[in-house]
Design an enzyme around this catalytic site. Structure first.
Site, PDB file in Angstrom:
ATOM      1  N   GLU A 102     -17.517 -47.652  38.850  1.00  0.00           N
ATOM      2  CA  GLU A 102     -17.803 -48.819  39.503  1.00  0.00           C
ATOM      3  C   GLU A 102     -17.362 -48.497  41.296  1.00  0.00           C
ATOM      4  O   GLU A 102     -16.350 -48.244  41.533  1.00  0.00           O
ATOM      5  CB  GLU A 102     -17.577 -49.903  38.613  1.00  0.00           C
ATOM      6  CG  GLU A 102     -18.631 -49.908  38.009  1.00  0.00           C
ATOM      7  CD  GLU A 102     -20.043 -51.070  38.726  1.00  0.00           C
ATOM      8  OE1 GLU A 102     -19.833 -51.032  40.276  1.00  0.00           O
ATOM      9  OE2 GLU A 102     -20.561 -51.605  37.869  1.00  0.00           O
ATOM     10  N   ASP A 103     -18.135 -49.367  41.418  1.00  0.00           N
ATOM     11  CA  ASP A 103     -17.370 -49.496  43.328  1.00  0.00           C
ATOM     12  C   ASP A 103     -16.865 -51.409  43.472  1.00  0.00           C
ATOM     13  O   ASP A 103     -14.722 -50.752  43.500  1.00  0.00           O
ATOM     14  CB  ASP A 103     -18.576 -50.418  44.315  1.00  0.00           C
ATOM     15  CG  ASP A 103     -19.786 -51.009  44.013  1.00  0.00           C
ATOM     16  OD1 ASP A 103     -19.251 -51.594  42.193  1.00  0.00           O
ATOM     17  OD2 ASP A 103     -20.227 -51.718  44.036  1.00  0.00           O
ATOM     18  N   PHE A 155     -14.539 -61.595  50.698  1.00  0.00           N
ATOM     19  CA  PHE A 155     -15.751 -61.115  50.424  1.00  0.00           C
ATOM     20  C   PHE A 155     -15.659 -59.886  51.183  1.00  0.00           C
ATOM     21  O   PHE A 155     -15.490 -60.688  52.610  1.00  0.00           O
ATOM     22  CB  PHE A 155     -16.674 -61.719  51.182  1.00  0.00           C
ATOM     23  CG  PHE A 155     -18.356 -61.489  50.355  1.00  0.00           C
ATOM     24  CD1 PHE A 155     -18.720 -60.996  49.475  1.00  0.00           C
ATOM     25  CD2 PHE A 155     -19.247 -60.578  52.020  1.00  0.00           C
ATOM     26  CE1 PHE A 155     -20.186 -60.115  49.549  1.00  0.00           C
ATOM     27  CE2 PHE A 155     -19.738 -60.365  51.874  1.00  0.00           C
ATOM     28  CZ  PHE A 155     -20.749 -59.915  50.042  1.00  0.00           C
ATOM     29  N   ARG A 168     -23.445 -51.036  53.992  1.00  0.00           N
ATOM     30  CA  ARG A 168     -22.439 -50.157  52.789  1.00  0.00           C
ATOM     31  C   ARG A 168     -22.394 -48.290  53.822  1.00  0.00           C
ATOM     32  O   ARG A 168     -21.567 -48.033  53.237  1.00  0.00           O
ATOM     33  CB  ARG A 168     -23.917 -49.729  52.264  1.00  0.00           C
ATOM     34  CG  ARG A 168     -24.268 -50.884  51.469  1.00  0.00           C
ATOM     35  CD  ARG A 168     -25.696 -50.082  49.962  1.00  0.00           C
ATOM     36  NE  ARG A 168     -26.022 -51.365  49.083  1.00  0.00           N
ATOM     37  CZ  ARG A 168     -25.557 -51.931  48.375  1.00  0.00           C
ATOM     38  NH1 ARG A 168     -24.596 -51.668  47.842  1.00  0.00           N
ATOM     39  NH2 ARG A 168     -26.505 -52.736  47.819  1.00  0.00           N
TER      40      ARG A 168
HETATM   41  P1  IMP Z   1     -19.043 -58.671  38.561  1.00  0.00           P
HETATM   42  O1  IMP Z   1     -20.424 -58.818  37.653  1.00  0.00           O
HETATM   43  O2  IMP Z   1     -19.148 -60.602  39.419  1.00  0.00           O
HETATM   44  O3  IMP Z   1     -18.133 -58.396  38.400  1.00  0.00           O
HETATM   45  O4  IMP Z   1     -19.938 -58.344  39.977  1.00  0.00           O
HETATM   46  C1  IMP Z   1     -19.911 -56.987  40.066  1.00  0.00           C
HETATM   47  C2  IMP Z   1     -21.246 -56.562  41.632  1.00  0.00           C
HETATM   48  O5  IMP Z   1     -20.411 -57.835  42.515  1.00  0.00           O
HETATM   49  C3  IMP Z   1     -19.922 -55.764  42.483  1.00  0.00           C
HETATM   50  O6  IMP Z   1     -20.893 -54.646  41.566  1.00  0.00           O
HETATM   51  C4  IMP Z   1     -20.929 -55.830  43.851  1.00  0.00           C
HETATM   52  O7  IMP Z   1     -22.069 -55.325  43.577  1.00  0.00           O
HETATM   53  C5  IMP Z   1     -20.768 -56.708  44.159  1.00  0.00           C
HETATM   54  N1  IMP Z   1     -19.931 -57.491  44.454  1.00  0.00           N
HETATM   55  C6  IMP Z   1     -18.683 -57.944  44.088  1.00  0.00           C
HETATM   56  N2  IMP Z   1     -17.382 -58.411  45.310  1.00  0.00           N
HETATM   57  C7  IMP Z   1     -18.171 -58.206  46.528  1.00  0.00           C
HETATM   58  C8  IMP Z   1     -17.935 -58.031  47.343  1.00  0.00           C
HETATM   59  O8  IMP Z   1     -17.067 -58.526  47.920  1.00  0.00           O
HETATM   60  N3  IMP Z   1     -18.286 -57.926  48.370  1.00  0.00           N
HETATM   61  C9  IMP Z   1     -20.276 -57.122  48.048  1.00  0.00           C
HETATM   62  N4  IMP Z   1     -20.755 -56.964  46.583  1.00  0.00           N
HETATM   63  C10 IMP Z   1     -19.364 -57.462  45.908  1.00  0.00           C
HETATM   64 MG    MG Z   2     -21.988 -52.071  42.073  1.00  0.00          MG
END
Ligand code: IMP
Ligand code: MG
Length: 177
Positions: A102-103, A155, A168
């Site tokens: 995961e990123d 963010f 990206r």
């Molecule tokens: P979660 O479901 O809240 O854990 O969010 C995960 C997803 O939200 C990641 O895979 C990203 O695609 C997006 N995301 C969360 N934080 C960021 C950020 O700071 N920048 C860009 N995308 C984010």
């Molecule tokens: Mg992701």
């Protein structure tokens, strides 16, 4: 390039590419040590983790497989009852050691859904590897076995992560001001 503008928002350089690569190499070494001989299947969760997965997998030296999956978006609102699916999963995961790549983990809801869907495929074990974790919002108590960096609750864009679809391709990570 210390400052960039995307769709009218300013971002400043926060994690240079070289610093990211150091942590990616460290995580790969942990994986090489921990799951050698287990023939793991790495699942790169698109789109955000494409760049991380690319650099990580170049440093993973153990025999393994690599696939790419995507979690379908909600169609309409989440309350419309549309179930989210893992798109692109063609491998037989039964009895395999799976490593989710995961990123970033923010609220943890995306990962929770992915893990939920993966267990239906009866893997032997599921490990989670995330380049970034935002600790403050890590609401669900999810197992994250490998973490590149813990970052503040800001963010960010770059290194696979986008803002409105942009950014990206940036090799470094930038934080919104
Ligand atoms: P979660 O479901 O809240 O854990 O969010 C995960 C997803 O939200 C990641 O895979 C990203 O695609 C997006 N995301 C969360 N934080 C960021 C950020 O700071 N920048 C860009 N995308 C984010
Ligand atoms: Mg992701």
């Amino acid at each position: 390039m210390d400052r960039i503008t995307i769709n009218g928002k300013t971002f400043r350089l926060s994690i240079p590419h070289e610093e990211i690569l150091k942590q990616v190499e460290r995580v790969a070494e942990e994986i090489n040590r921990d799951i050698a001989g287990q023939d793991p299947v790495f699942l790169c969760v698109l789109n955000g983790s494409f760049m991380f997965a690319s650099d990580l997998m170049k440093c993973v030296k153990i025999p393994c497989e690599l696939s790419f999956v995507k979690l379908s978006s909600y169609s309409g609102t989440s309350s419309s009852g549309q179930a989210r699916q893992l798109i692109g999963l063609t491998d037989d995961l039964r009895g395999r050691v799976v490593v989710v790549v995961e990123d970033i983990i923010d609220s943890g809801l995306t990962l929770f859904k992915i893990l939920d869907l993966l267990w239906e495929h009866m893997p032997k074990a599921v490990k989670v590897c995330s380049l970034l974790v935002k600790p403050d919002k890590h609401k669900a108590h999810l197992p994250v076995d490998y973490v590149g960096m813990e970052i503040p609750n800001d963010f960010i864009v770059g290194y696979g992560l986008d803002y409105d679809g942009k950014g990206r391709n940036l090799p470094s990570i930038y934080t919104m001001e």
